[in-house]
Design a protein around this motif. Structure first.
Motif, PDB file in Angstrom:
ATOM      1  N   PHE A 142     -84.517 -17.814 -69.703  1.00  0.00           N
ATOM      2  CA  PHE A 142     -83.748 -17.237 -68.544  1.00  0.00           C
ATOM      3  C   PHE A 142     -82.304 -16.387 -69.169  1.00  0.00           C
ATOM      4  CE2 PHE A 142     -85.900 -20.845 -67.067  1.00  0.00           C
ATOM      5  CZ  PHE A 142     -86.999 -20.156 -66.188  1.00  0.00           C
ATOM      6  N   ASN A 175     -69.346 -19.788 -79.200  1.00  0.00           N
ATOM      7  CA  ASN A 175     -70.425 -19.242 -78.170  1.00  0.00           C
ATOM      8  C   ASN A 175     -69.978 -18.051 -77.242  1.00  0.00           C
ATOM      9  OD1 ASN A 175     -72.224 -19.420 -76.112  1.00  0.00           O
ATOM     10  ND2 ASN A 175     -71.779 -21.455 -75.398  1.00  0.00           N
ATOM     11  N   GLY A 179     -77.897 -11.844 -66.454  1.00  0.00           N
ATOM     12  CA  GLY A 179     -76.772 -12.201 -65.356  1.00  0.00           C
ATOM     13  C   GLY A 179     -76.844 -13.481 -64.515  1.00  0.00           C
ATOM     14  N   TRP A 181     -75.618 -24.547 -68.047  1.00  0.00           N
ATOM     15  CA  TRP A 181     -76.343 -24.186 -69.084  1.00  0.00           C
ATOM     16  C   TRP A 181     -77.616 -23.670 -68.419  1.00  0.00           C
ATOM     17  CZ3 TRP A 181     -81.428 -26.265 -69.309  1.00  0.00           C
ATOM     18  CH2 TRP A 181     -81.630 -27.437 -68.798  1.00  0.00           C
ATOM     19  N   LYS A 189     -66.273 -12.808 -67.260  1.00  0.00           N
ATOM     20  CA  LYS A 189     -67.006 -11.882 -66.201  1.00  0.00           C
ATOM     21  C   LYS A 189     -66.545 -12.400 -64.536  1.00  0.00           C
ATOM     22  CE  LYS A 189     -71.103 -11.267 -67.839  1.00  0.00           C
ATOM     23  NZ  LYS A 189     -72.565 -10.872 -67.532  1.00  0.00           N
ATOM     24  N   GLY A 225     -79.623 -13.770 -70.706  1.00  0.00           N
ATOM     25  CA  GLY A 225     -79.465 -12.579 -71.013  1.00  0.00           C
ATOM     26  C   GLY A 225     -79.828 -11.488 -69.550  1.00  0.00           C
ATOM     27  N   LEU A 252     -73.422 -27.600 -75.864  1.00  0.00           N
ATOM     28  CA  LEU A 252     -72.759 -28.588 -74.670  1.00  0.00           C
ATOM     29  C   LEU A 252     -72.098 -30.061 -75.426  1.00  0.00           C
ATOM     30  CD1 LEU A 252     -75.683 -28.214 -72.506  1.00  0.00           C
ATOM     31  CD2 LEU A 252     -73.604 -26.980 -72.132  1.00  0.00           C
TER      32      LEU A 252
HETATM   33  C1  LIG Z   1     -74.040 -18.904 -72.347  1.00  0.00           C
HETATM   34  C2  LIG Z   1     -75.314 -19.119 -71.350  1.00  0.00           C
HETATM   35  C3  LIG Z   1     -74.941 -20.072 -70.079  1.00  0.00           C
HETATM   36  C4  LIG Z   1     -75.100 -17.500 -70.762  1.00  0.00           C
HETATM   37  O1  LIG Z   1     -76.300 -17.262 -69.742  1.00  0.00           O
HETATM   38  P1  LIG Z   1     -76.977 -15.680 -69.405  1.00  0.00           P
HETATM   39  O2  LIG Z   1     -77.416 -15.847 -68.238  1.00  0.00           O
HETATM   40  O3  LIG Z   1     -77.514 -15.332 -70.503  1.00  0.00           O
HETATM   41  O4  LIG Z   1     -75.595 -15.138 -68.981  1.00  0.00           O
HETATM   42  P2  LIG Z   1     -75.153 -13.900 -68.540  1.00  0.00           P
HETATM   43  O5  LIG Z   1     -76.439 -12.934 -68.682  1.00  0.00           O
HETATM   44  O6  LIG Z   1     -74.573 -14.023 -66.828  1.00  0.00           O
HETATM   45  O7  LIG Z   1     -73.979 -13.105 -69.339  1.00  0.00           O
HETATM   46  C5  LIG Z   1     -74.232 -13.095 -70.662  1.00  0.00           C
HETATM   47  C6  LIG Z   1     -73.074 -12.131 -71.550  1.00  0.00           C
HETATM   48  O8  LIG Z   1     -72.622 -12.599 -72.594  1.00  0.00           O
HETATM   49  C7  LIG Z   1     -73.021 -11.603 -73.362  1.00  0.00           C
HETATM   50  N1  LIG Z   1     -73.394 -11.831 -74.928  1.00  0.00           N
HETATM   51  C8  LIG Z   1     -74.705 -12.362 -74.907  1.00  0.00           C
HETATM   52  N2  LIG Z   1     -74.503 -12.673 -76.458  1.00  0.00           N
HETATM   53  C9  LIG Z   1     -73.454 -12.647 -76.931  1.00  0.00           C
HETATM   54  C10 LIG Z   1     -72.868 -12.490 -78.079  1.00  0.00           C
HETATM   55  N3  LIG Z   1     -73.626 -13.134 -79.247  1.00  0.00           N
HETATM   56  N4  LIG Z   1     -71.495 -12.070 -78.247  1.00  0.00           N
HETATM   57  C11 LIG Z   1     -70.866 -11.393 -77.398  1.00  0.00           C
HETATM   58  N5  LIG Z   1     -71.424 -11.371 -76.044  1.00  0.00           N
HETATM   59  C12 LIG Z   1     -72.857 -12.042 -76.074  1.00  0.00           C
HETATM   60  C13 LIG Z   1     -74.021 -10.938 -72.805  1.00  0.00           C
HETATM   61  O9  LIG Z   1     -74.169  -9.077 -72.949  1.00  0.00           O
HETATM   62  C14 LIG Z   1     -73.554 -11.012 -71.091  1.00  0.00           C
HETATM   63  O10 LIG Z   1     -72.300 -10.024 -71.047  1.00  0.00           O
HETATM   64  P3  LIG Z   1     -72.519  -8.528 -70.282  1.00  0.00           P
HETATM   65  O11 LIG Z   1     -73.271  -8.775 -68.943  1.00  0.00           O
HETATM   66  O12 LIG Z   1     -71.141  -8.161 -70.192  1.00  0.00           O
HETATM   67  O13 LIG Z   1     -73.605  -7.507 -71.099  1.00  0.00           O
HETATM   68  C15 LIG Z   1     -76.635 -19.312 -71.944  1.00  0.00           C
HETATM   69  O14 LIG Z   1     -76.867 -18.654 -73.037  1.00  0.00           O
HETATM   70  C16 LIG Z   1     -77.040 -20.674 -72.213  1.00  0.00           C
HETATM   71  O15 LIG Z   1     -77.173 -21.611 -71.220  1.00  0.00           O
HETATM   72  N6  LIG Z   1     -76.698 -21.093 -73.389  1.00  0.00           N
HETATM   73  C17 LIG Z   1     -76.779 -22.652 -74.029  1.00  0.00           C
HETATM   74  C18 LIG Z   1     -75.698 -23.597 -73.168  1.00  0.00           C
HETATM   75  C19 LIG Z   1     -74.354 -23.002 -73.184  1.00  0.00           C
HETATM   76  O16 LIG Z   1     -73.959 -22.309 -73.920  1.00  0.00           O
HETATM   77  N7  LIG Z   1     -73.472 -23.331 -71.842  1.00  0.00           N
HETATM   78  C20 LIG Z   1     -72.305 -22.926 -71.748  1.00  0.00           C
HETATM   79  C21 LIG Z   1     -71.448 -24.014 -72.378  1.00  0.00           C
HETATM   80  S1  LIG Z   1     -69.904 -23.425 -72.351  1.00  0.00           S
END
Ligand SMILES: CC(C)(COP(=O)(O)OP(=O)(O)OC[C@H]1O[C@@H](n2cnc3c(N)ncnc32)[C@H](O)[C@@H]1OP(=O)(O)O)[C@@H](O)C(=O)NCCC(=O)NCCS
Length: 174
Positions: free
Chosen positions: A101, A135, A105, A96, A144, A103, A41
């Motif tokens: 939580f 990221n 969706g 975020w 998605k 992985g 972030l």
């Molecule tokens: C990024 C973040 C919001 C994802 O949240 P989440 O609830 O896990 O996301 P979702 O489960 O809805 O979807 C994640 C997708 O990314 C994919 N993914 C996870 N790690 C991955 C990687 N290293 N490379 C490619 N895809 C990846 C997952 O497979 C999933 O896709 P799919 O449903 O097609 O399989 C969370 O990890 C987070 O808060 N991270 C820290 C803060 C952040 O990054 N905020 C966004 C700033 S732009």
């Protein structure tokens, strides 16, 4: 005079998006104090202290700008999703979730819920976003939800890393 509720309740299958409140401070601090979160972030400090949580939750901008706490119906506070409009007519969304939580969706579900509210209630037709190039998960969340890459990559500050990070810009059209 009555106050306008700038951040109303948004409900999705598993989540509630609501205005953040001061009693979120404990969970906010626990989940945000993670370099895996703050390092993705622009403006989240790391380490994240109770003082940071109190300062963030006390901001009166939460009453004016759509900043939502993401709450799971069963597990409670999970993270945040919010929109800033530094340039009028150019809303940019960010989000975020706490690491426990990831992985499942939830981010995609929260983002889709927020986009629905932005188009129906807030009457925005274009929404911008950006994710740090390292990221991939966030890029996938945005894809998605229907965002498209603009092709622009800009350097953006990351407070927690103390450096600028290449950021891929994306856009969503209602
Ligand atoms: C990024 C973040 C919001 C994802 O949240 P989440 O609830 O896990 O996301 P979702 O489960 O809805 O979807 C994640 C997708 O990314 C994919 N993914 C996870 N790690 C991955 C990687 N290293 N490379 C490619 N895809 C990846 C997952 O497979 C999933 O896709 P799919 O449903 O097609 O399989 C969370 O990890 C987070 O808060 N991270 C820290 C803060 C952040 O990054 N905020 C966004 C700033 S732009």
């Amino acid at each position: 005079m009555c106050a306008i509720e700038a951040t109303p309740l948004i409900q999705t299958d598993r989540l509630i998006l609501r205005r953040p409140v001061i009693s979120d401070a404990g969970e906010l601090c626990q989940l945000a104090n993670d370099l895996g979160v703050a390092g993705m972030l622009s403006t989240m400090p790391y380490p994240y202290t109770p003082k940071h949580a109190d300062e963030f939750l006390g901001r009166e901008t939460h009453w004016r700008e759509p900043n939502f706490a993401i709450e799971h119906r069963e597990f409670g506070f999970m993270g945040m999703i919010g929109v800033s409009e530094k340039e009028p007519g150019r809303p940019e969304i960010g989000y975020w979730l706490g690491r426990p939580f990831w992985g499942r969706g939830y981010a995609t579900e929260a983002l889709r819920g927020a986009l629905g509210w932005m188009t129906s209630d807030w009457r925005r037709k274009v929404v911008w976003a950006g994710h740090f190039s390292d990221n991939k998960a966030s890029g996938q969340v945005l894809v998605k939800a229907g965002f498209l890459y603009t092709g622009d990559v800009v350097l953006q500050d990351c407070l927690a890393r103390g450096q600028q990070v290449p950021t891929r810009k994306m856009v969503w059209l209602a």
